[in-house]
Design a protein around this motif. Structure first.
Motif, mmCIF file in Angstrom:
data_model
loop_
_atom_site.group_PDB
_atom_site.id
_atom_site.type_symbol
_atom_site.label_atom_id
_atom_site.label_comp_id
_atom_site.label_asym_id
_atom_site.label_seq_id
_atom_site.Cartn_x
_atom_site.Cartn_y
_atom_site.Cartn_z
ATOM 1 N N ASP A 190 0.810 -1.216 0.000
ATOM 2 C CA ASP A 190 0.000 0.000 0.000
ATOM 3 C C ASP A 190 0.844 1.267 0.000
ATOM 4 O OD1 ASP A 190 -2.296 -1.492 -0.035
ATOM 5 O OD2 ASP A 190 -2.612 -1.409 2.138
ATOM 6 N N LEU A 191 2.176 1.116 0.047
ATOM 7 C CA LEU A 191 3.070 2.278 0.039
ATOM 8 C C LEU A 191 3.802 2.402 -1.290
ATOM 9 C CD1 LEU A 191 4.577 1.804 3.616
ATOM 10 C CD2 LEU A 191 2.697 3.317 2.938
ATOM 11 N N ALA A 192 3.268 1.767 -2.315
ATOM 12 C CA ALA A 192 3.947 1.732 -3.624
ATOM 13 C C ALA A 192 4.089 3.104 -4.256
ATOM 14 C CB ALA A 192 3.196 0.791 -4.569
ATOM 15 N N ASP A 193 3.197 4.034 -3.949
ATOM 16 C CA ASP A 193 3.224 5.340 -4.598
ATOM 17 C C ASP A 193 3.853 6.428 -3.731
ATOM 18 O OD1 ASP A 193 1.944 4.331 -6.862
ATOM 19 O OD2 ASP A 193 -0.041 4.612 -5.955
ATOM 20 N N GLU A 194 4.517 6.035 -2.658
ATOM 21 C CA GLU A 194 5.072 7.018 -1.726
ATOM 22 C C GLU A 194 6.508 7.407 -2.078
ATOM 23 O OE1 GLU A 194 3.133 8.279 0.493
ATOM 24 O OE2 GLU A 194 1.475 6.862 0.285
ATOM 25 N N ASP A 195 6.925 8.566 -1.572
ATOM 26 C CA ASP A 195 8.327 8.992 -1.619
ATOM 27 C C ASP A 195 9.019 8.469 -0.364
ATOM 28 O OD1 ASP A 195 7.938 10.386 -3.979
ATOM 29 O OD2 ASP A 195 7.489 12.267 -2.937
ATOM 30 N N TRP A 196 10.165 7.813 -0.531
ATOM 31 C CA TRP A 196 10.857 7.177 0.596
ATOM 32 C C TRP A 196 12.085 7.977 1.020
ATOM 33 C CZ3 TRP A 196 9.543 2.752 3.311
ATOM 34 C CH2 TRP A 196 8.450 2.033 2.814
ATOM 35 N N ARG A 222 10.239 4.355 -4.654
ATOM 36 C CA ARG A 222 10.707 5.624 -5.204
ATOM 37 C C ARG A 222 11.498 6.351 -4.105
ATOM 38 N NH1 ARG A 222 5.984 7.794 -7.159
ATOM 39 N NH2 ARG A 222 5.588 9.020 -5.274
ATOM 40 N N VAL A 223 12.812 6.191 -4.141
ATOM 41 C CA VAL A 223 13.676 6.820 -3.131
ATOM 42 C C VAL A 223 13.865 8.293 -3.499
ATOM 43 C CG1 VAL A 223 15.956 6.844 -2.057
ATOM 44 C CG2 VAL A 223 14.842 4.658 -2.600
ATOM 45 N N ARG A 224 13.281 9.169 -2.713
ATOM 46 C CA ARG A 224 13.322 10.605 -2.988
ATOM 47 C C ARG A 224 14.407 11.308 -2.175
ATOM 48 N NH1 ARG A 224 11.221 12.599 -7.266
ATOM 49 N NH2 ARG A 224 9.151 11.746 -6.820
ATOM 50 N N HIS A 225 14.682 10.804 -0.970
ATOM 51 C CA HIS A 225 15.641 11.453 -0.081
ATOM 52 C C HIS A 225 16.625 10.419 0.457
ATOM 53 C CE1 HIS A 225 12.741 14.759 -0.105
ATOM 54 N NE2 HIS A 225 11.814 13.899 0.305
ATOM 55 N N GLU A 226 17.906 10.763 0.469
ATOM 56 C CA GLU A 226 18.934 9.914 1.054
ATOM 57 C C GLU A 226 19.504 10.632 2.274
ATOM 58 O OE1 GLU A 226 21.844 8.562 -1.720
ATOM 59 O OE2 GLU A 226 20.373 7.510 -2.962
ATOM 60 N N VAL A 227 19.156 10.128 3.454
ATOM 61 C CA VAL A 227 19.500 10.801 4.707
ATOM 62 C C VAL A 227 19.914 9.755 5.724
ATOM 63 C CG1 VAL A 227 18.609 12.207 6.619
ATOM 64 C CG2 VAL A 227 17.874 12.682 4.274
ATOM 65 N N GLU A 229 20.504 10.728 9.108
ATOM 66 C CA GLU A 229 20.443 11.478 10.355
ATOM 67 C C GLU A 229 18.994 11.447 10.830
ATOM 68 O OE1 GLU A 229 20.108 13.926 13.364
ATOM 69 O OE2 GLU A 229 19.286 14.766 11.506
ATOM 70 N N PRO A 230 18.720 10.829 11.994
ATOM 71 C CA PRO A 230 17.334 10.581 12.409
ATOM 72 C C PRO A 230 16.450 11.820 12.452
ATOM 73 C CG PRO A 230 18.847 9.305 13.765
ATOM 74 C CD PRO A 230 19.694 10.222 12.918
ATOM 75 N N ALA A 231 16.959 12.933 12.984
ATOM 76 C CA ALA A 231 16.115 14.125 13.116
ATOM 77 C C ALA A 231 15.675 14.645 11.741
ATOM 78 C CB ALA A 231 16.866 15.208 13.886
ATOM 79 N N THR A 232 16.604 14.662 10.788
ATOM 80 C CA THR A 232 16.257 15.114 9.441
ATOM 81 C C THR A 232 15.273 14.165 8.777
ATOM 82 O OG1 THR A 232 18.452 16.102 9.203
ATOM 83 C CG2 THR A 232 17.187 15.740 7.181
ATOM 84 N N SER A 233 15.478 12.872 8.973
ATOM 85 C CA SER A 233 14.563 11.881 8.422
ATOM 86 C C SER A 233 13.151 12.091 8.963
ATOM 87 C CB SER A 233 15.056 10.467 8.738
ATOM 88 O OG SER A 233 14.173 9.502 8.224
#
Length: 328
Positions: A190-196, A222-227, A229-233
Protein backbone atom coordinates in the motif's frame (compact mmCIF):
# COMPACT_ATOMS: atom_id res chain seq x y z
CA UNK A 1 49.75 5.45 -5.06
CA UNK A 2 50.30 8.21 -2.49
CA UNK A 3 46.64 9.09 -2.80
CA UNK A 4 45.50 5.72 -1.47
CA UNK A 5 44.09 5.71 2.05
CA UNK A 6 44.02 2.94 4.63
CA UNK A 7 40.32 2.38 3.94
CA UNK A 8 41.18 1.71 0.29
CA UNK A 9 43.76 -0.88 1.30
CA UNK A 10 41.26 -2.61 3.58
CA UNK A 11 38.70 -2.61 0.79
CA UNK A 12 41.09 -4.22 -1.71
CA UNK A 13 42.12 -6.89 0.82
CA UNK A 14 38.47 -7.65 1.59
CA UNK A 15 37.72 -8.18 -2.11
CA UNK A 16 40.74 -10.48 -2.43
CA UNK A 17 39.53 -12.53 0.55
CA UNK A 18 36.01 -13.11 -0.77
CA UNK A 19 34.79 -15.15 -3.75
CA UNK A 20 32.58 -12.37 -5.07
CA UNK A 21 32.11 -8.61 -4.94
CA UNK A 22 28.71 -9.16 -3.31
CA UNK A 23 30.26 -11.13 -0.44
CA UNK A 24 32.98 -8.51 -0.02
CA UNK A 25 30.36 -5.75 0.12
CA UNK A 26 28.43 -7.62 2.82
CA UNK A 27 31.62 -8.06 4.83
CA UNK A 28 32.40 -4.34 4.60
CA UNK A 29 28.82 -3.29 5.37
CA UNK A 30 28.30 -1.44 2.08
CA UNK A 31 26.24 -2.05 -1.03
CA UNK A 32 27.67 -3.91 -4.02
CA UNK A 33 27.24 -0.95 -6.44
CA UNK A 34 29.01 1.37 -3.99
CA UNK A 35 31.90 -1.08 -3.57
CA UNK A 36 32.23 -1.55 -7.34
CA UNK A 37 32.37 2.22 -7.89
CA UNK A 38 35.01 2.65 -5.18
CA UNK A 39 37.11 -0.15 -6.65
CA UNK A 40 37.00 1.52 -10.06
CA UNK A 41 38.25 4.77 -8.51
CA UNK A 42 41.11 2.92 -6.81
CA UNK A 43 42.08 1.25 -10.07
CA UNK A 44 42.17 4.60 -11.82
CA UNK A 45 44.49 5.93 -9.12
CA UNK A 46 46.95 3.03 -9.32
CA UNK A 47 46.81 2.99 -13.11
CA UNK A 48 45.68 -0.57 -13.76
CA UNK A 49 43.21 -3.36 -13.10
CA UNK A 50 43.48 -5.03 -9.69
CA UNK A 51 40.83 -7.68 -10.36
CA UNK A 52 39.35 -9.31 -13.43
CA UNK A 53 35.57 -9.72 -13.29
CA UNK A 54 34.76 -13.31 -14.24
CA UNK A 55 31.59 -15.38 -14.14
CA UNK A 56 32.90 -17.30 -11.13
CA UNK A 57 33.90 -14.20 -9.19
CA UNK A 58 36.82 -11.82 -8.90
CA UNK A 59 40.32 -12.93 -9.97
CA UNK A 60 43.24 -10.90 -8.70
CA UNK A 61 45.66 -9.60 -11.35
CA UNK A 62 49.46 -9.46 -11.02
CA UNK A 63 49.22 -5.80 -10.06
CA UNK A 64 46.43 -6.62 -7.65
CA UNK A 65 48.43 -9.41 -6.00
CA UNK A 66 51.34 -7.02 -5.42
CA UNK A 67 49.07 -4.36 -3.94
CA UNK A 68 47.22 -6.85 -1.71
CA UNK A 69 50.40 -8.40 -0.30
CA UNK A 70 51.92 -4.98 0.38
CA UNK A 71 48.65 -3.71 1.86
CA UNK A 72 48.48 -6.57 4.35
CA UNK A 73 51.88 -5.62 5.74
CA UNK A 74 50.91 -1.95 6.02
CA UNK A 75 47.57 -2.73 7.66
CA UNK A 76 49.09 -5.16 10.15
CA UNK A 77 51.65 -2.55 11.18
CA UNK A 78 48.98 0.13 11.43
CA UNK A 79 46.70 -2.08 13.53
CA UNK A 80 49.58 -2.74 15.92
CA UNK A 81 50.36 0.97 16.09
CA UNK A 82 46.74 1.97 16.73
CA UNK A 83 46.16 -0.74 19.32
CA UNK A 84 49.30 0.21 21.19
CA UNK A 85 48.51 3.91 21.07
CA UNK A 86 44.93 3.35 22.24
CA UNK A 87 46.05 1.17 25.13
CA UNK A 88 48.59 3.76 26.29
CA UNK A 89 46.13 6.64 26.24
CA UNK A 90 43.59 4.90 28.47
CA UNK A 91 43.29 6.35 31.93
CA UNK A 92 44.56 4.36 34.90
CA UNK A 93 41.08 3.24 35.94
CA UNK A 94 40.40 2.03 32.40
CA UNK A 95 38.43 4.05 29.88
CA UNK A 96 35.74 1.97 28.16
CA UNK A 97 34.94 2.86 24.57
CA UNK A 98 31.61 1.67 23.21
CA UNK A 99 29.81 2.16 19.92
CA UNK A 100 26.34 1.79 18.46
CA UNK A 101 24.51 2.26 15.19
CA UNK A 102 22.23 5.35 15.06
CA UNK A 103 19.24 4.95 17.36
CA UNK A 104 18.21 5.22 20.99
CA UNK A 105 20.19 2.32 22.48
CA UNK A 106 23.60 4.03 22.52
CA UNK A 107 23.02 6.59 25.31
CA UNK A 108 21.30 4.01 27.51
CA UNK A 109 24.14 1.55 26.99
CA UNK A 110 26.71 4.20 27.96
CA UNK A 111 24.79 5.01 31.12
CA UNK A 112 24.52 1.38 32.24
CA UNK A 113 28.17 0.65 31.47
CA UNK A 114 29.16 3.67 33.57
CA UNK A 115 27.08 2.34 36.46
CA UNK A 116 28.12 -1.31 36.23
CA UNK A 117 31.80 -1.41 35.22
CA UNK A 118 34.78 -0.26 37.33
CA UNK A 119 35.74 2.64 35.10
CA UNK A 120 36.10 6.38 35.47
CA UNK A 121 35.19 7.20 31.86
CA UNK A 122 32.90 5.81 29.15
CA UNK A 123 32.92 7.23 25.62
CA UNK A 124 30.27 6.56 22.96
CA UNK A 125 30.73 6.48 19.18
CA UNK A 126 27.65 6.46 16.93
CA UNK A 127 28.48 5.29 13.39
CA UNK A 128 27.56 2.90 10.61
CA UNK A 129 28.06 -0.83 11.05
CA UNK A 130 31.13 -1.01 8.80
CA UNK A 131 32.95 1.73 10.72
CA UNK A 132 32.07 0.18 14.09
CA UNK A 133 33.34 -3.23 13.01
CA UNK A 134 36.60 -1.71 11.79
CA UNK A 135 37.07 0.21 15.05
CA UNK A 136 36.55 -3.00 17.03
CA UNK A 137 39.17 -4.74 14.90
CA UNK A 138 41.75 -2.02 15.59
CA UNK A 139 40.72 -1.78 19.27
CA UNK A 140 39.63 1.81 18.99
CA UNK A 141 36.40 0.45 20.49
CA UNK A 142 35.95 -2.14 23.21
CA UNK A 143 32.30 -3.04 22.55
CA UNK A 144 29.65 -2.09 20.00
CA UNK A 145 25.98 -2.85 19.30
CA UNK A 146 25.69 -3.70 15.60
CA UNK A 147 22.38 -3.60 13.69
CA UNK A 148 21.96 -5.64 10.50
CA UNK A 149 18.93 -6.97 8.65
CA UNK A 150 18.44 -10.74 8.46
CA UNK A 151 20.07 -12.21 5.37
CA UNK A 152 23.09 -9.89 5.47
CA UNK A 153 26.19 -11.11 7.31
CA UNK A 154 27.85 -8.87 9.85
CA UNK A 155 31.03 -7.23 8.49
CA UNK A 156 33.11 -8.83 11.25
CA UNK A 157 36.04 -11.21 11.13
CA UNK A 158 36.83 -14.21 13.31
CA UNK A 159 38.92 -11.86 15.44
CA UNK A 160 35.73 -10.48 17.00
CA UNK A 161 33.26 -12.18 19.32
CA UNK A 162 29.53 -11.57 18.84
CA UNK A 163 26.36 -12.37 20.77
CA UNK A 164 22.84 -11.67 19.55
CA UNK A 165 20.59 -9.40 21.57
CA UNK A 166 17.30 -9.58 19.65
CA UNK A 167 15.72 -10.19 16.24
CA UNK A 168 12.80 -7.85 15.66
CA UNK A 169 10.61 -6.46 12.86
CA UNK A 170 11.28 -3.15 11.15
CA UNK A 171 8.38 -0.69 11.34
CA UNK A 172 7.42 2.18 9.03
CA UNK A 173 7.20 5.91 9.81
CA UNK A 174 4.31 7.83 8.20
CA UNK A 175 3.05 11.42 8.37
CA UNK A 176 0.36 11.63 11.03
CA UNK A 177 -2.03 12.85 8.29
CA UNK A 178 -1.34 9.82 6.08
CA UNK A 179 -4.36 7.81 4.97
CA UNK A 180 -2.88 4.70 6.67
CA UNK A 181 -1.75 6.35 9.90
CA UNK A 182 -4.67 4.88 11.84
CA UNK A 183 -4.06 1.27 10.74
CA UNK A 184 -2.83 -1.24 13.33
CA UNK A 185 -0.43 -2.61 10.68
CA UNK A 186 0.49 -1.22 7.26
CA UNK A 187 0.82 -3.39 4.15
CA UNK A 188 4.05 -2.61 2.31
CA UNK A 189 2.24 -2.92 -1.02
CA UNK A 190 0.00 0.00 0.00
CA UNK A 191 3.07 2.28 0.04
CA UNK A 192 3.95 1.73 -3.62
CA UNK A 193 3.22 5.34 -4.60
CA UNK A 194 5.07 7.02 -1.73
CA UNK A 195 8.33 8.99 -1.62
CA UNK A 196 10.86 7.18 0.60
CA UNK A 197 13.57 8.47 2.91
CA UNK A 198 16.49 5.97 3.01
CA UNK A 199 20.10 6.06 4.20
CA UNK A 200 22.68 6.59 1.41
CA UNK A 201 24.06 3.46 -0.26
CA UNK A 202 27.54 4.20 1.07
CA UNK A 203 26.28 3.96 4.68
CA UNK A 204 24.82 0.46 4.63
CA UNK A 205 22.35 -1.97 3.13
CA UNK A 206 19.13 -0.05 3.83
CA UNK A 207 18.35 0.63 0.17
CA UNK A 208 19.02 -2.99 -0.80
CA UNK A 209 16.84 -4.22 2.07
CA UNK A 210 14.00 -1.87 1.10
CA UNK A 211 14.25 -2.76 -2.59
CA UNK A 212 14.11 -6.50 -1.89
CA UNK A 213 11.11 -6.19 0.41
CA UNK A 214 9.26 -3.92 -2.01
CA UNK A 215 10.04 -6.24 -4.93
CA UNK A 216 8.44 -9.09 -2.98
CA UNK A 217 5.41 -6.82 -2.49
CA UNK A 218 5.21 -6.13 -6.22
CA UNK A 219 6.75 -2.69 -6.71
CA UNK A 220 9.97 -0.70 -6.82
CA UNK A 221 10.34 2.01 -4.14
CA UNK A 222 10.71 5.62 -5.20
CA UNK A 223 13.68 6.82 -3.13
CA UNK A 224 13.32 10.60 -2.99
CA UNK A 225 15.64 11.45 -0.08
CA UNK A 226 18.93 9.91 1.05
CA UNK A 227 19.50 10.80 4.71
CA UNK A 228 21.40 9.12 7.54
CA UNK A 229 20.44 11.48 10.35
CA UNK A 230 17.33 10.58 12.41
CA UNK A 231 16.12 14.12 13.12
CA UNK A 232 16.26 15.11 9.44
CA UNK A 233 14.56 11.88 8.42
CA UNK A 234 11.71 12.55 10.86
CA UNK A 235 11.27 16.08 9.46
CA UNK A 236 11.02 14.72 5.93
CA UNK A 237 8.44 12.13 7.01
CA UNK A 238 6.40 14.78 8.80
CA UNK A 239 6.46 16.74 5.55
CA UNK A 240 4.97 13.85 3.56
CA UNK A 241 7.53 11.11 2.90
CA UNK A 242 7.71 7.64 4.48
CA UNK A 243 10.66 5.72 5.93
CA UNK A 244 11.62 2.46 7.56
CA UNK A 245 11.86 2.85 11.33
CA UNK A 246 13.23 1.00 14.31
CA UNK A 247 10.31 -0.49 16.26
CA UNK A 248 11.25 1.43 19.41
CA UNK A 249 10.89 4.77 17.56
CA UNK A 250 8.38 7.16 19.09
CA UNK A 251 5.37 8.60 17.33
CA UNK A 252 4.81 12.34 17.65
CA UNK A 253 5.94 15.65 16.18
CA UNK A 254 3.94 15.02 13.02
CA UNK A 255 4.71 11.33 12.45
CA UNK A 256 3.35 7.93 13.48
CA UNK A 257 5.35 4.69 13.63
CA UNK A 258 3.40 1.55 12.72
CA UNK A 259 4.20 -2.17 12.20
CA UNK A 260 4.52 -3.53 8.67
CA UNK A 261 1.99 -6.31 8.11
CA UNK A 262 3.63 -9.74 8.03
CA UNK A 263 7.00 -8.45 9.33
CA UNK A 264 8.69 -8.43 5.88
CA UNK A 265 11.98 -7.04 7.24
CA UNK A 266 13.70 -8.42 10.34
CA UNK A 267 16.46 -6.47 12.09
CA UNK A 268 19.06 -8.31 14.16
CA UNK A 269 20.98 -6.60 16.97
CA UNK A 270 24.30 -7.96 18.18
CA UNK A 271 26.83 -7.07 20.83
CA UNK A 272 30.35 -7.39 19.40
CA UNK A 273 33.72 -7.03 21.09
CA UNK A 274 37.40 -7.67 20.53
CA UNK A 275 38.51 -10.53 22.82
CA UNK A 276 42.03 -9.08 22.76
CA UNK A 277 40.79 -5.77 24.16
CA UNK A 278 41.59 -4.59 27.69
CA UNK A 279 37.97 -4.93 28.87
CA UNK A 280 37.00 -8.18 27.15
CA UNK A 281 36.65 -9.88 30.54
CA UNK A 282 33.60 -7.66 31.15
CA UNK A 283 31.74 -8.87 28.02
CA UNK A 284 29.00 -10.59 30.05
CA UNK A 285 28.42 -7.42 32.09
CA UNK A 286 28.33 -5.23 28.98
CA UNK A 287 25.86 -7.63 27.36
CA UNK A 288 23.59 -7.18 30.38
CA UNK A 289 24.02 -3.40 30.09
CA UNK A 290 22.96 -3.56 26.43
CA UNK A 291 20.00 -5.78 27.32
CA UNK A 292 18.85 -3.37 30.03
CA UNK A 293 19.26 -0.38 27.73
CA UNK A 294 17.15 -2.11 25.12
CA UNK A 295 14.36 -3.43 27.33
CA UNK A 296 13.89 0.00 28.87
CA UNK A 297 12.96 1.37 25.43
CA UNK A 298 9.91 -0.86 25.03
CA UNK A 299 7.39 1.69 26.28
CA UNK A 300 8.46 4.14 23.58
CA UNK A 301 6.09 2.43 21.13
CA UNK A 302 2.97 0.56 22.37
CA UNK A 303 2.72 -1.35 19.06
CA UNK A 304 6.20 -2.75 19.63
CA UNK A 305 5.43 -3.59 23.25
CA UNK A 306 2.53 -5.71 21.99
CA UNK A 307 4.80 -7.45 19.45
CA UNK A 308 7.37 -8.09 22.16
CA UNK A 309 4.79 -9.64 24.50
CA UNK A 310 3.52 -12.01 21.79
CA UNK A 311 6.95 -13.08 20.46
CA UNK A 312 9.00 -14.27 23.45
CA UNK A 313 11.08 -16.52 21.20
CA UNK A 314 12.66 -13.47 19.56
CA UNK A 315 14.22 -12.18 22.77
CA UNK A 316 14.45 -15.18 25.06
CA UNK A 317 18.21 -14.84 25.67
CA UNK A 318 18.00 -11.12 26.31
CA UNK A 319 15.07 -11.50 28.71
CA UNK A 320 16.86 -14.26 30.59
CA UNK A 321 19.84 -12.01 31.19
CA UNK A 322 17.75 -9.03 32.29
CA UNK A 323 15.35 -11.00 34.49
CA UNK A 324 12.92 -8.80 36.38
CA UNK A 325 15.25 -5.79 36.47
CA UNK A 326 13.50 -3.66 33.86
CA UNK A 327 12.67 -0.53 35.80
CA UNK A 328 14.02 2.74 34.49
Amino acid sequence: MAELELRHLRLVCAIADEPSLTRAAARLGVSQPSLSATLQRIERRVGGRLFERERTGMRVTELGAFLVSSARVVLADMDTLLAGTAARTRKAAGEVRIGACPGAIGPGLARHVTEMLPTDQVTLEVAGIGQLAQDLETRRLDFAVLDECAGFPLPTSDRLDIRQLVAEPVFVALPETHRLSGESAVKLADLADEDWVVAPIRDGNDQVVLSRACAAAGFSPRVRHEVNEPATSRELVAAGAVALAQPTSRSGAGIVVRPLAGDPIILERWLAWNPAGPHAKHAADVYRCAALAYVRQLDRNPDYQRWWDTHPEAHRQLTRVVGDDVTA
